[in-house]
Design an enzyme around this catalytic site. Structure first.
Site, short mmCIF file in Angstrom:
data_model
loop_
_atom_site.label_atom_id
_atom_site.label_comp_id
_atom_site.label_asym_id
_atom_site.label_seq_id
_atom_site.Cartn_x
_atom_site.Cartn_y
_atom_site.Cartn_z
N ASP A 1 33.87 40.96 40.59
CA ASP A 1 34.66 41.43 39.46
C ASP A 1 33.94 42.54 38.68
O ASP A 1 34.02 42.62 37.47
CB ASP A 1 34.95 40.22 38.54
CG ASP A 1 35.89 40.56 37.40
OD1 ASP A 1 36.71 41.47 37.57
OD2 ASP A 1 35.78 39.94 36.34
N LEU B 1 36.51 34.92 42.57
CA LEU B 1 36.52 35.64 43.84
C LEU B 1 35.32 36.59 43.87
O LEU B 1 34.93 37.14 42.84
CB LEU B 1 37.81 36.45 43.99
CG LEU B 1 39.09 35.65 44.22
CD1 LEU B 1 40.31 36.56 44.13
CD2 LEU B 1 39.06 34.93 45.56
#
Length: 313
Positions: free
Chosen positions: A136, A171
Protein backbone atom coordinates in the site's frame (compact mmCIF):
# COMPACT_ATOMS: atom_id res chain seq x y z
CA UNK A 1 18.63 -15.00 -15.56
CA UNK A 2 18.88 -18.66 -16.63
CA UNK A 3 16.09 -20.95 -15.49
CA UNK A 4 17.20 -23.10 -12.58
CA UNK A 5 13.79 -24.77 -12.21
CA UNK A 6 10.55 -24.89 -14.15
CA UNK A 7 7.99 -22.05 -13.88
CA UNK A 8 5.71 -24.43 -11.95
CA UNK A 9 8.50 -25.20 -9.48
CA UNK A 10 9.10 -21.46 -8.96
CA UNK A 11 5.42 -21.03 -8.14
CA UNK A 12 5.64 -23.86 -5.62
CA UNK A 13 8.73 -22.36 -3.96
CA UNK A 14 7.12 -18.90 -3.75
CA UNK A 15 3.91 -20.26 -2.20
CA UNK A 16 5.80 -22.39 0.33
CA UNK A 17 7.89 -19.42 1.44
CA UNK A 18 4.78 -17.22 1.66
CA UNK A 19 3.14 -19.76 3.97
CA UNK A 20 6.29 -20.07 6.10
CA UNK A 21 6.30 -16.29 6.58
CA UNK A 22 2.71 -16.29 7.85
CA UNK A 23 0.87 -15.06 4.76
CA UNK A 24 -2.60 -16.61 4.55
CA UNK A 25 -2.85 -16.71 0.77
CA UNK A 26 -0.48 -16.23 -2.15
CA UNK A 27 -1.49 -15.78 -5.79
CA UNK A 28 0.61 -15.29 -8.91
CA UNK A 29 -0.12 -13.34 -12.09
CA UNK A 30 1.80 -12.31 -15.19
CA UNK A 31 2.91 -8.67 -15.05
CA UNK A 32 1.49 -6.46 -17.77
CA UNK A 33 -0.88 -3.63 -18.61
CA UNK A 34 -4.25 -3.75 -16.80
CA UNK A 35 -6.27 -2.95 -19.90
CA UNK A 36 -9.73 -3.27 -18.35
CA UNK A 37 -8.80 -1.06 -15.40
CA UNK A 38 -7.57 1.93 -17.42
CA UNK A 39 -11.02 3.39 -18.31
CA UNK A 40 -12.37 2.58 -14.82
CA UNK A 41 -9.53 4.37 -13.08
CA UNK A 42 -9.75 7.34 -15.46
CA UNK A 43 -13.50 7.65 -14.88
CA UNK A 44 -13.07 7.36 -11.08
CA UNK A 45 -10.50 10.16 -11.09
CA UNK A 46 -12.60 12.33 -13.43
CA UNK A 47 -15.51 12.06 -10.98
CA UNK A 48 -13.13 13.43 -8.32
CA UNK A 49 -13.87 10.44 -6.10
CA UNK A 50 -10.31 10.71 -4.73
CA UNK A 51 -11.07 14.07 -3.07
CA UNK A 52 -7.88 15.55 -1.58
CA UNK A 53 -5.92 12.33 -2.17
CA UNK A 54 -4.03 13.88 -5.07
CA UNK A 55 -1.41 11.12 -5.01
CA UNK A 56 -3.99 8.73 -6.50
CA UNK A 57 -4.00 10.76 -9.71
CA UNK A 58 -0.20 10.58 -10.01
CA UNK A 59 1.73 7.93 -11.93
CA UNK A 60 -1.30 6.88 -13.96
CA UNK A 61 0.77 4.73 -16.35
CA UNK A 62 2.77 3.04 -13.60
CA UNK A 63 -0.41 2.34 -11.65
CA UNK A 64 -1.76 0.33 -14.58
CA UNK A 65 1.47 -1.34 -15.66
CA UNK A 66 3.99 -2.77 -13.14
CA UNK A 67 6.58 -3.20 -15.90
CA UNK A 68 6.86 0.60 -15.83
CA UNK A 69 7.33 0.48 -12.06
CA UNK A 70 9.87 -2.33 -11.81
CA UNK A 71 12.44 -2.83 -14.54
CA UNK A 72 12.11 -6.18 -16.26
CA UNK A 73 9.02 -7.14 -14.27
CA UNK A 74 7.50 -10.44 -15.36
CA UNK A 75 5.45 -11.56 -12.36
CA UNK A 76 3.24 -10.06 -9.67
CA UNK A 77 3.05 -12.10 -6.46
CA UNK A 78 -0.04 -11.07 -4.46
CA UNK A 79 -0.24 -11.81 -0.75
CA UNK A 80 -2.92 -11.73 1.94
CA UNK A 81 -2.09 -11.11 5.61
CA UNK A 82 -4.84 -11.37 8.23
CA UNK A 83 -5.45 -8.57 10.76
CA UNK A 84 -8.81 -9.56 12.23
CA UNK A 85 -8.55 -9.08 16.03
CA UNK A 86 -9.50 -11.68 18.65
CA UNK A 87 -11.76 -9.08 20.25
CA UNK A 88 -12.97 -5.55 19.57
CA UNK A 89 -11.62 -2.64 21.62
CA UNK A 90 -15.14 -2.21 22.98
CA UNK A 91 -18.52 -3.85 22.53
CA UNK A 92 -20.32 -0.66 23.57
CA UNK A 93 -21.69 1.08 20.44
CA UNK A 94 -21.48 4.41 22.30
CA UNK A 95 -17.69 4.20 22.67
CA UNK A 96 -15.36 5.83 20.17
CA UNK A 97 -14.14 3.41 17.50
CA UNK A 98 -11.06 3.01 15.35
CA UNK A 99 -10.69 0.68 12.36
CA UNK A 100 -9.49 -2.80 13.31
CA UNK A 101 -6.46 -2.56 11.03
CA UNK A 102 -5.09 0.21 13.27
CA UNK A 103 -5.33 -1.61 16.62
CA UNK A 104 -1.64 -2.54 16.70
CA UNK A 105 1.62 -1.64 15.02
CA UNK A 106 1.40 0.02 11.59
CA UNK A 107 1.10 -2.77 9.02
CA UNK A 108 3.52 -1.03 6.65
CA UNK A 109 6.41 -1.80 9.03
CA UNK A 110 5.30 -5.33 9.91
CA UNK A 111 4.65 -6.56 6.39
CA UNK A 112 7.52 -4.70 4.72
CA UNK A 113 9.95 -6.58 6.99
CA UNK A 114 8.34 -9.87 5.98
CA UNK A 115 8.60 -8.98 2.29
CA UNK A 116 12.32 -8.23 2.67
CA UNK A 117 12.77 -11.67 4.24
CA UNK A 118 10.68 -13.15 1.43
CA UNK A 119 12.89 -11.72 -1.32
CA UNK A 120 16.02 -12.76 0.54
CA UNK A 121 14.80 -16.36 0.94
CA UNK A 122 13.83 -16.53 -2.74
CA UNK A 123 17.29 -15.27 -3.68
CA UNK A 124 18.85 -17.98 -1.51
CA UNK A 125 16.71 -20.75 -2.96
CA UNK A 126 16.41 -19.70 -6.60
CA UNK A 127 19.28 -17.35 -7.33
CA UNK A 128 19.39 -13.60 -7.82
CA UNK A 129 15.93 -12.17 -8.45
CA UNK A 130 15.37 -8.51 -9.23
CA UNK A 131 12.24 -6.97 -7.83
CA UNK A 132 10.50 -4.74 -5.35
CA UNK A 133 8.14 -5.22 -2.43
CA UNK A 134 4.97 -3.15 -1.97
CA UNK A 135 2.52 -2.67 0.89
CA UNK A 136 0.00 0.00 0.00
CA UNK A 137 2.96 2.33 -0.56
CA UNK A 138 3.26 2.83 -4.30
CA UNK A 139 1.06 3.08 -7.40
CA UNK A 140 0.11 -0.62 -7.47
CA UNK A 141 -3.51 -1.68 -8.03
CA UNK A 142 -3.44 -4.26 -5.29
CA UNK A 143 -7.01 -5.52 -5.43
CA UNK A 144 -6.95 -5.94 -9.18
CA UNK A 145 -3.72 -7.94 -9.07
CA UNK A 146 -5.04 -10.06 -6.20
CA UNK A 147 -8.20 -10.83 -8.18
CA UNK A 148 -6.13 -11.58 -11.29
CA UNK A 149 -4.15 -14.11 -9.26
CA UNK A 150 -7.29 -15.84 -7.98
CA UNK A 151 -7.26 -14.59 -4.38
CA UNK A 152 -10.78 -13.17 -4.43
CA UNK A 153 -13.24 -10.89 -6.16
CA UNK A 154 -14.13 -7.20 -5.83
CA UNK A 155 -17.05 -6.77 -3.46
CA UNK A 156 -19.73 -4.12 -3.79
CA UNK A 157 -17.76 -2.06 -1.24
CA UNK A 158 -14.79 -2.20 -3.67
CA UNK A 159 -12.72 -4.32 -1.26
CA UNK A 160 -11.26 -7.67 -2.21
CA UNK A 161 -13.34 -10.50 -0.76
CA UNK A 162 -11.93 -13.95 -0.14
CA UNK A 163 -14.28 -16.93 0.33
CA UNK A 164 -12.23 -18.41 3.19
CA UNK A 165 -11.65 -15.26 5.23
CA UNK A 166 -13.78 -12.32 4.11
CA UNK A 167 -11.96 -8.97 3.86
CA UNK A 168 -10.19 -8.14 7.14
CA UNK A 169 -6.71 -8.54 5.68
CA UNK A 170 -3.87 -6.54 4.18
CA UNK A 171 -2.69 -6.97 0.61
CA UNK A 172 0.97 -6.87 -0.36
CA UNK A 173 2.94 -7.58 -3.53
CA UNK A 174 6.31 -8.67 -4.80
CA UNK A 175 6.90 -7.56 -8.37
CA UNK A 176 9.80 -9.62 -9.71
CA UNK A 177 11.75 -10.23 -12.92
CA UNK A 178 11.30 -14.00 -12.73
CA UNK A 179 8.81 -15.75 -15.00
CA UNK A 180 6.50 -17.92 -12.89
CA UNK A 181 3.43 -20.02 -13.73
CA UNK A 182 0.40 -17.79 -13.08
CA UNK A 183 -2.77 -18.72 -11.23
CA UNK A 184 -6.26 -18.53 -12.74
CA UNK A 185 -8.07 -15.22 -12.14
CA UNK A 186 -11.19 -15.18 -9.97
CA UNK A 187 -13.93 -14.75 -12.56
CA UNK A 188 -16.98 -15.22 -10.35
CA UNK A 189 -18.56 -12.60 -8.10
CA UNK A 190 -19.90 -14.26 -4.96
CA UNK A 191 -21.76 -11.21 -3.64
CA UNK A 192 -24.86 -12.13 -5.59
CA UNK A 193 -27.82 -9.84 -4.89
CA UNK A 194 -26.57 -8.84 -1.41
CA UNK A 195 -26.41 -5.05 -0.85
CA UNK A 196 -25.72 -4.99 2.91
CA UNK A 197 -22.58 -2.85 2.57
CA UNK A 198 -24.32 -0.30 0.32
CA UNK A 199 -27.35 -0.12 2.63
CA UNK A 200 -25.25 0.23 5.79
CA UNK A 201 -22.91 3.05 4.67
CA UNK A 202 -24.14 6.11 6.60
CA UNK A 203 -22.54 8.64 4.24
CA UNK A 204 -23.67 6.91 0.99
CA UNK A 205 -20.05 6.54 -0.13
CA UNK A 206 -20.73 3.39 -2.18
CA UNK A 207 -22.19 5.03 -5.28
CA UNK A 208 -22.73 1.78 -7.21
CA UNK A 209 -21.55 -1.82 -6.83
CA UNK A 210 -17.76 -1.84 -6.70
CA UNK A 211 -17.40 1.95 -6.85
CA UNK A 212 -16.71 4.06 -3.75
CA UNK A 213 -16.68 7.83 -3.73
CA UNK A 214 -13.59 8.11 -1.56
CA UNK A 215 -14.37 11.73 -0.74
CA UNK A 216 -17.57 10.62 1.08
CA UNK A 217 -16.02 7.78 3.05
CA UNK A 218 -15.69 8.06 6.85
CA UNK A 219 -12.12 6.76 6.55
CA UNK A 220 -11.33 9.65 4.21
CA UNK A 221 -12.89 12.26 6.52
CA UNK A 222 -11.09 10.94 9.61
CA UNK A 223 -7.66 10.22 8.08
CA UNK A 224 -7.03 11.91 4.72
CA UNK A 225 -9.01 15.15 4.96
CA UNK A 226 -6.87 17.99 6.28
CA UNK A 227 -9.67 20.59 6.44
CA UNK A 228 -12.63 20.73 8.78
CA UNK A 229 -15.11 17.89 8.28
CA UNK A 230 -18.19 19.13 6.35
CA UNK A 231 -21.24 19.80 8.53
CA UNK A 232 -23.53 17.84 6.17
CA UNK A 233 -22.08 14.55 7.51
CA UNK A 234 -22.50 15.57 11.15
CA UNK A 235 -24.20 12.80 13.11
CA UNK A 236 -23.41 10.13 10.49
CA UNK A 237 -20.11 8.76 11.77
CA UNK A 238 -21.51 6.28 14.33
CA UNK A 239 -18.62 7.18 16.67
CA UNK A 240 -15.80 6.26 14.26
CA UNK A 241 -12.84 8.55 14.99
CA UNK A 242 -10.16 6.84 12.87
CA UNK A 243 -11.16 4.88 9.79
CA UNK A 244 -14.37 2.85 9.53
CA UNK A 245 -15.29 -0.84 9.34
CA UNK A 246 -19.05 -0.54 8.75
CA UNK A 247 -19.12 -2.01 5.24
CA UNK A 248 -16.90 -4.89 6.39
CA UNK A 249 -18.72 -5.55 9.66
CA UNK A 250 -22.03 -6.10 7.83
CA UNK A 251 -20.54 -8.25 5.05
CA UNK A 252 -21.74 -11.87 5.34
CA UNK A 253 -18.39 -13.15 4.08
CA UNK A 254 -16.70 -11.80 7.21
CA UNK A 255 -18.42 -14.47 9.29
CA UNK A 256 -15.44 -16.54 8.16
CA UNK A 257 -12.91 -14.13 9.72
CA UNK A 258 -10.62 -15.76 12.26
CA UNK A 259 -8.30 -13.97 14.72
CA UNK A 260 -4.86 -13.11 13.36
CA UNK A 261 -1.69 -14.71 14.73
CA UNK A 262 0.48 -11.57 14.55
CA UNK A 263 1.55 -10.29 18.01
CA UNK A 264 2.57 -6.94 16.46
CA UNK A 265 -1.10 -6.30 15.60
CA UNK A 266 -2.26 -6.61 19.21
CA UNK A 267 -3.36 -3.29 20.73
CA UNK A 268 -1.33 -1.42 23.33
CA UNK A 269 -2.59 -2.65 26.74
CA UNK A 270 -3.76 0.86 27.68
CA UNK A 271 -5.84 1.12 24.52
CA UNK A 272 -7.92 -1.90 25.54
CA UNK A 273 -9.23 -0.01 28.57
CA UNK A 274 -9.71 3.44 26.97
CA UNK A 275 -12.94 5.09 28.11
CA UNK A 276 -14.72 7.86 26.23
CA UNK A 277 -13.21 10.26 28.77
CA UNK A 278 -9.69 8.93 27.99
CA UNK A 279 -10.26 9.60 24.30
CA UNK A 280 -11.66 13.07 24.91
CA UNK A 281 -8.85 14.07 27.28
CA UNK A 282 -5.96 12.38 25.45
CA UNK A 283 -2.65 14.22 25.89
CA UNK A 284 0.30 14.32 23.52
CA UNK A 285 2.24 12.12 25.94
CA UNK A 286 -0.47 9.42 26.01
CA UNK A 287 -0.97 9.68 22.24
CA UNK A 288 2.77 9.16 21.65
CA UNK A 289 2.92 6.21 24.05
CA UNK A 290 -0.24 4.33 23.03
CA UNK A 291 0.06 4.99 19.30
CA UNK A 292 3.87 5.01 19.08
CA UNK A 293 4.10 2.86 15.94
CA UNK A 294 0.42 2.90 14.99
CA UNK A 295 -1.35 4.07 11.83
CA UNK A 296 -3.41 6.31 14.16
CA UNK A 297 -0.43 8.70 14.18
CA UNK A 298 -1.21 9.61 10.57
CA UNK A 299 -3.70 12.45 11.26
CA UNK A 300 -1.60 13.42 14.33
CA UNK A 301 -3.15 14.25 17.70
CA UNK A 302 -4.67 17.40 16.25
CA UNK A 303 -6.58 15.38 13.62
CA UNK A 304 -7.73 12.80 16.16
CA UNK A 305 -9.02 15.55 18.46
CA UNK A 306 -10.88 17.11 15.53
CA UNK A 307 -12.53 13.76 14.79
CA UNK A 308 -13.50 13.17 18.42
CA UNK A 309 -15.02 16.62 18.80
CA UNK A 310 -16.91 16.11 15.51
CA UNK A 311 -18.62 12.91 16.67
CA UNK A 312 -18.99 13.95 20.33
CA UNK A 313 -22.63 14.04 21.36
Amino acid sequence: MSLLYSKDKYAQIIKTQAKNLGFDFCGISKAGFLEEEAPRLENWLNQNYHGQMGYLANNFDKRLDPTKLVEGAKTVVSLIYNYYPAKKLSEDPQDYKIAKYAYGKDYHFVIKDKLRDFLQKLNEEIGEIGGRAFVDSAPVMERQWAQKSGLGWTGKNSLLLNRQMGSFFFLAELIIDLEVSPDTPMAKDYCGTCTKCIDACPTDAIVKPGVVDGSKCISYFTIELKDQIPTEVKGKFENWVFGCDICQDVCPWNRFSKPHQEPEFNPHPELMSFSKKDWEEITQETFNKVFQKSAVKRPKLEGLRRNISFVKK
